[in-house]
Design a protein around this motif. Structure first.
Motif, PDB file in Angstrom:
ATOM      1  N   SER A 142       0.813  -1.220   0.000  1.00 50.14           N
ATOM      2  CA  SER A 142       0.000   0.000   0.000  1.00 50.14           C
ATOM      3  C   SER A 142       0.844   1.266   0.000  1.00 50.14           C
ATOM      4  O   SER A 142       0.340   2.356  -0.303  1.00 50.14           O
ATOM      5  CB  SER A 142      -0.935   0.004   1.214  1.00 50.14           C
ATOM      6  OG  SER A 142      -0.181   0.013   2.419  1.00 50.14           O
ATOM      7  N   GLN A 143       2.123   1.140   0.334  1.00 44.13           N
ATOM      8  CA  GLN A 143       3.025   2.289   0.368  1.00 44.13           C
ATOM      9  C   GLN A 143       3.815   2.450  -0.936  1.00 44.13           C
ATOM     10  O   GLN A 143       4.646   3.337  -1.037  1.00 44.13           O
ATOM     11  CB  GLN A 143       4.002   2.135   1.537  1.00 44.13           C
ATOM     12  CG  GLN A 143       3.326   2.106   2.906  1.00 44.13           C
ATOM     13  CD  GLN A 143       4.303   1.760   4.023  1.00 44.13           C
ATOM     14  OE1 GLN A 143       5.057   0.787   3.937  1.00 44.13           O
ATOM     15  NE2 GLN A 143       4.299   2.578   5.067  1.00 44.13           N
ATOM     16  N   MET A 144       3.513   1.588  -1.923  1.00 47.07           N
ATOM     17  CA  MET A 144       4.249   1.612  -3.180  1.00 47.07           C
ATOM     18  C   MET A 144       3.327   1.908  -4.355  1.00 47.07           C
ATOM     19  O   MET A 144       2.125   1.647  -4.293  1.00 47.07           O
ATOM     20  CB  MET A 144       4.959   0.262  -3.397  1.00 47.07           C
ATOM     21  CG  MET A 144       6.073  -0.017  -2.399  1.00 47.07           C
ATOM     22  SD  MET A 144       6.940  -1.577  -2.717  1.00 47.07           S
ATOM     23  CE  MET A 144       5.750  -2.739  -2.079  1.00 47.07           C
ATOM     24  N   SER A 145       3.903   2.454  -5.415  1.00 46.99           N
ATOM     25  CA  SER A 145       3.141   2.709  -6.640  1.00 46.99           C
ATOM     26  C   SER A 145       2.878   1.393  -7.363  1.00 46.99           C
ATOM     27  O   SER A 145       3.457   0.348  -7.043  1.00 46.99           O
ATOM     28  CB  SER A 145       3.941   3.638  -7.555  1.00 46.99           C
ATOM     29  OG  SER A 145       5.092   2.962  -8.061  1.00 46.99           O
ATOM     30  N   GLY A 146       1.997   1.456  -8.382  1.00 47.32           N
ATOM     31  CA  GLY A 146       1.712   0.253  -9.167  1.00 47.32           C
ATOM     32  C   GLY A 146       2.957  -0.290  -9.845  1.00 47.32           C
ATOM     33  O   GLY A 146       3.183  -1.506  -9.863  1.00 47.32           O
ATOM     34  N   GLY A 147       3.772   0.593 -10.381  1.00 41.18           N
ATOM     35  CA  GLY A 147       5.007   0.141 -11.027  1.00 41.18           C
ATOM     36  C   GLY A 147       5.952  -0.541 -10.053  1.00 41.18           C
ATOM     37  O   GLY A 147       6.580  -1.556 -10.385  1.00 41.18           O
ATOM     38  N   PRO A 170       1.481  -8.345 -17.904  1.00 36.94           N
ATOM     39  CA  PRO A 170       2.288  -7.739 -16.839  1.00 36.94           C
ATOM     40  C   PRO A 170       2.305  -6.223 -16.850  1.00 36.94           C
ATOM     41  O   PRO A 170       2.649  -5.604 -15.840  1.00 36.94           O
ATOM     42  CB  PRO A 170       3.689  -8.300 -17.106  1.00 36.94           C
ATOM     43  CG  PRO A 170       3.698  -8.631 -18.572  1.00 36.94           C
ATOM     44  CD  PRO A 170       2.302  -9.104 -18.864  1.00 36.94           C
ATOM     45  N   THR A 171       1.937  -5.595 -17.965  1.00 35.87           N
ATOM     46  CA  THR A 171       1.916  -4.128 -18.020  1.00 35.87           C
ATOM     47  C   THR A 171       0.487  -3.582 -18.087  1.00 35.87           C
ATOM     48  O   THR A 171       0.284  -2.386 -18.251  1.00 35.87           O
ATOM     49  CB  THR A 171       2.697  -3.624 -19.255  1.00 35.87           C
ATOM     50  OG1 THR A 171       2.054  -4.103 -20.458  1.00 35.87           O
ATOM     51  CG2 THR A 171       4.126  -4.135 -19.244  1.00 35.87           C
ATOM     52  N   GLY A 172      -0.521  -4.449 -17.940  1.00 33.49           N
ATOM     53  CA  GLY A 172      -1.909  -4.053 -18.159  1.00 33.49           C
ATOM     54  C   GLY A 172      -2.424  -3.006 -17.199  1.00 33.49           C
ATOM     55  O   GLY A 172      -3.303  -2.219 -17.562  1.00 33.49           O
ATOM     56  N   ASN A 173      -1.918  -2.966 -15.972  1.00 32.09           N
ATOM     57  CA  ASN A 173      -2.419  -2.004 -14.981  1.00 32.09           C
ATOM     58  C   ASN A 173      -1.503  -0.802 -14.809  1.00 32.09           C
ATOM     59  O   ASN A 173      -1.641  -0.057 -13.839  1.00 32.09           O
ATOM     60  CB  ASN A 173      -2.587  -2.696 -13.614  1.00 32.09           C
ATOM     61  CG  ASN A 173      -3.909  -3.441 -13.519  1.00 32.09           C
ATOM     62  OD1 ASN A 173      -4.811  -3.224 -14.313  1.00 32.09           O
ATOM     63  ND2 ASN A 173      -4.021  -4.321 -12.550  1.00 32.09           N
ATOM     64  N   LEU A 174      -0.565  -0.618 -15.737  1.00 34.46           N
ATOM     65  CA  LEU A 174       0.434   0.439 -15.580  1.00 34.46           C
ATOM     66  C   LEU A 174       0.316   1.480 -16.684  1.00 34.46           C
ATOM     67  O   LEU A 174      -0.139   1.184 -17.789  1.00 34.46           O
ATOM     68  CB  LEU A 174       1.842  -0.172 -15.608  1.00 34.46           C
ATOM     69  CG  LEU A 174       2.104  -1.302 -14.596  1.00 34.46           C
ATOM     70  CD1 LEU A 174       3.487  -1.883 -14.799  1.00 34.46           C
ATOM     71  CD2 LEU A 174       1.955  -0.782 -13.161  1.00 34.46           C
ATOM     72  N   ASP A 175       0.754   2.711 -16.378  1.00 34.92           N
ATOM     73  CA  ASP A 175       0.770   3.745 -17.410  1.00 34.92           C
ATOM     74  C   ASP A 175       1.922   3.485 -18.373  1.00 34.92           C
ATOM     75  O   ASP A 175       2.716   2.559 -18.197  1.00 34.92           O
ATOM     76  CB  ASP A 175       0.876   5.137 -16.775  1.00 34.92           C
ATOM     77  CG  ASP A 175       2.150   5.311 -15.935  1.00 34.92           C
ATOM     78  OD1 ASP A 175       3.188   4.708 -16.282  1.00 34.92           O
ATOM     79  OD2 ASP A 175       2.101   6.057 -14.940  1.00 34.92           O
ATOM     80  N   GLY A 176       2.014   4.305 -19.415  1.00 33.15           N
ATOM     81  CA  GLY A 176       2.987   4.060 -20.483  1.00 33.15           C
ATOM     82  C   GLY A 176       4.420   3.964 -20.006  1.00 33.15           C
ATOM     83  O   GLY A 176       5.148   3.042 -20.364  1.00 33.15           O
ATOM     84  N   ALA A 177       4.840   4.925 -19.176  1.00 32.46           N
ATOM     85  CA  ALA A 177       6.240   4.949 -18.725  1.00 32.46           C
ATOM     86  C   ALA A 177       6.557   3.746 -17.850  1.00 32.46           C
ATOM     87  O   ALA A 177       7.588   3.081 -18.027  1.00 32.46           O
ATOM     88  CB  ALA A 177       6.521   6.247 -17.976  1.00 32.46           C
ATOM     89  N   ILE A 182       8.712  -1.838 -17.033  1.00 29.74           N
ATOM     90  CA  ILE A 182       8.485  -3.232 -16.668  1.00 29.74           C
ATOM     91  C   ILE A 182       8.830  -4.155 -17.838  1.00 29.74           C
ATOM     92  O   ILE A 182       9.412  -5.232 -17.648  1.00 29.74           O
ATOM     93  CB  ILE A 182       7.026  -3.445 -16.206  1.00 29.74           C
ATOM     94  CG1 ILE A 182       6.801  -2.777 -14.845  1.00 29.74           C
ATOM     95  CG2 ILE A 182       6.682  -4.938 -16.132  1.00 29.74           C
ATOM     96  CD1 ILE A 182       7.626  -3.368 -13.699  1.00 29.74           C
ATOM     97  N   MET A 183       8.494  -3.753 -19.073  1.00 33.07           N
ATOM     98  CA  MET A 183       8.862  -4.548 -20.251  1.00 33.07           C
ATOM     99  C   MET A 183      10.373  -4.739 -20.318  1.00 33.07           C
ATOM    100  O   MET A 183      10.864  -5.857 -20.521  1.00 33.07           O
ATOM    101  CB  MET A 183       8.370  -3.867 -21.529  1.00 33.07           C
ATOM    102  CG  MET A 183       6.910  -4.102 -21.850  1.00 33.07           C
ATOM    103  SD  MET A 183       6.517  -3.641 -23.554  1.00 33.07           S
ATOM    104  CE  MET A 183       6.445  -1.871 -23.436  1.00 33.07           C
ATOM    105  N   ASP A 184      11.099  -3.636 -20.177  1.00 39.40           N
ATOM    106  CA  ASP A 184      12.562  -3.707 -20.247  1.00 39.40           C
ATOM    107  C   ASP A 184      13.107  -4.612 -19.147  1.00 39.40           C
ATOM    108  O   ASP A 184      14.004  -5.432 -19.378  1.00 39.40           O
ATOM    109  CB  ASP A 184      13.166  -2.305 -20.118  1.00 39.40           C
ATOM    110  CG  ASP A 184      12.836  -1.409 -21.311  1.00 39.40           C
ATOM    111  OD1 ASP A 184      12.454  -1.950 -22.368  1.00 39.40           O
ATOM    112  OD2 ASP A 184      12.968  -0.180 -21.171  1.00 39.40           O
ATOM    113  N   LEU A 185      12.554  -4.459 -17.962  1.00 42.70           N
ATOM    114  CA  LEU A 185      13.011  -5.249 -16.824  1.00 42.70           C
ATOM    115  C   LEU A 185      12.687  -6.727 -17.013  1.00 42.70           C
ATOM    116  O   LEU A 185      13.511  -7.598 -16.713  1.00 42.70           O
ATOM    117  CB  LEU A 185      12.354  -4.722 -15.549  1.00 42.70           C
ATOM    118  CG  LEU A 185      12.814  -5.326 -14.227  1.00 42.70           C
ATOM    119  CD1 LEU A 185      14.303  -5.135 -14.025  1.00 42.70           C
ATOM    120  CD2 LEU A 185      12.034  -4.673 -13.075  1.00 42.70           C
TER     121      LEU A 185
END
Length: 230
Positions: A142-147, A170-177, A182-185
């Motif tokens: 809860s203390q962290m962002s979605g990314g 894996p990137t469905g709930n995240l904004d573009g950046a 996450i893709m790169d990682l």
């Protein structure tokens, strides 16, 4: 293909719904080799996530066979499937599925603790560092962002050094950046660990990075589109 990591032969999935039996997957036959990266694409409701689930034994195929690392998942009971996933698979979901009452470090260490690893927290700390979150090890989801939560989920999936990594949007709930990061990682960690990666995605740029793309429609694999004759 010699000794495929994943091999499905005429695999099918039917589930009971309110209106009766629903056929979700029909006669899926495919092989995925060691170290290969495969993208599963297709419209919503085409069966992509269901196919990923039967590959991981998270859903049991109701017809045909599903082999992983030479083991028949369709013949295993729930306990055997859980042990097989613990020892050989990592799974990343769109919704992170972190344990809210555990810190990032505790979440990542959990699969190692379940496997009886004495160095669970040391390895979890190293994996958090690999995803750039060593400074967040004591924070709760809860203390962290979605990314950040998805980075923790990636670390948890890979901390056991799995042979097979399954990722469902894996990137469905995240904004573009964050999605790009996450893709790169995801691909960097795949390269680092040498895992076979199968991912479900609606993102064309993510699918384009895979070695092979399998398109589904109405629970079936669509044949590859042939290039037009010149």
């Amino acid at each position: 293909m010699s000794d495929p990591v994943l091999s499905l032969n005429n695999a099918a999935l039917s589930l009971d719904g309110n209106a009766g039996q629903v056929d979700i997957l029909h006669g899926i036959t495919l092989e995925i080799g060691k170290g290969e990266t495969v993208g599963l694409v297709g419209p919503s409701g085409s069966g992509k996530s269901s196919l990923l689930m039967i590959m991981g034994g998270l859903e049991r195929a109701t017809g045909g066979t599903v082999m992983a690392l030479g083991q028949d998942l369709t013949a295993m009971n729930e306990d055997a499937l859980a042990r097989f996933r613990r020892d050989h698979m990592g799974v990343v979901f769109q919704s992170f599925h972190l344990i809210p009452t555990m810190t990032a470090l505790e979440n990542v260490a959990t699969p190692l603790e379940l496997a009886g690893a004495r160095d669970a927290f040391d390895r979890a700390e190293a994996e958090l560092e690999a995803v750039g979150l060593a400074h967040r090890s004591g924070h709760y989801p809860s203390q962290m962002s979605g990314g950040e939560q998805q980075r923790v989920a990636l670390a948890r999936a890979l901390v056991t050094r799995p042979d097979i990594l399954l990722a469902d949007e894996p990137t469905g709930n995240l904004d573009g950046a964050n999605g790009q990061a996450i893709m790169d990682l995801l691909f960097a960690l795949r390269d680092r660990h040498g895992a076979t990666l199968v991912l479900v995605t609606h993102a064309p740029d993510l699918a384009a990075r895979c070695d092979r793309v399998i398109r589904l429609a109405d629970g079936r694999i669509e044949p590859p589109v042939k290039a037009a004759a010149e």
